[in-house]
Enzyme design. Sequence first.
Site, PDB file in Angstrom:
ATOM      1  N   SER A 135     -22.683  10.878  13.070  1.00 35.78           N
ATOM      2  CA  SER A 135     -23.833  10.199  12.484  1.00 35.78           C
ATOM      3  C   SER A 135     -25.063  10.478  13.333  1.00 35.78           C
ATOM      4  CB  SER A 135     -23.580   8.678  12.433  1.00 35.78           C
ATOM      5  OG  SER A 135     -24.757   7.972  12.088  1.00 35.78           O
ATOM      6  N   TYR A 145     -20.558   1.384  17.247  1.00 43.66           N
ATOM      7  CA  TYR A 145     -20.627   2.433  16.228  1.00 43.66           C
ATOM      8  C   TYR A 145     -21.349   3.647  16.783  1.00 43.66           C
ATOM      9  CZ  TYR A 145     -21.525   4.912  11.899  1.00 43.66           C
ATOM     10  OH  TYR A 145     -21.566   5.888  10.927  1.00 43.66           O
TER      11      TYR A 145
END
Length: 250
Positions: A135, A145
């Site tokens: 990401s 994350y």
Amino acid sequence: MPSALITGATAGIGAAFARRLAADGFSLVLVARDEERLTSAAESLRLRYGVEVEVLAADLTSDEGLGRVEARLRQGIDLLVNNAGFGHPGAALDVSVADELRMLKLHCEAVLRLTMAVLPGMRKRDRGAVINVASVAAFFNRGTYSASKAWVVNYSESTAAELAGTRVRVMALCPGFVRTEFHERASMDTSGIPGFLWLSADDVVREAMRDLAVGRRVSVPDLRYKVIVGAGKLVPRSLAALVSQRLGRR
């Protein structure tokens, strides 16, 4: 006929990879937790593209599920797409340790184990590729994350470097905001994200496959996000983290 195994294959970027690879003539192995959705997706791909599609229902946050997918990869696969992942709503310190560990199991341990399961066969044949979906968050600071996706990028680049001189490729794919089920499943408020930052999953996959073909080790789809990542490297990390947190969540 080349073959591909895709995790998190029933929606979003995983489903877009399945469509693209089926159109390119790959036989597919689709991996996800929901067997009913897998079966439906597989039937649709068979009818539309006329390719072989195998389904493998597995929870990659469990050792049993990981073990079954590892065993399938050792039978031989030409392209592995490690796409399965999830996010948490709210601030990082409000998430339980158990949920954080589950995220690390999926984003890090699963990527490591599945990549290591498929690479020996690829190296023996001197062909094949692994795409690890990370990401843009990997380049900014936003909790576990972000940290887990940074690990995916670092691991992919390191492994690709070790494979230099072979015809086996490993690439980290780092998309920005993509219109998928991801944010809804995580109960995230996306109203604060400007419309121009949203990408389509099919566009992300198209650029990923192009970058893989030319040998990139890190793919950041779309010029907008290339600029954002480049700018993020120039400003203080504390400022980049603040902007990221305010943009991504209310």
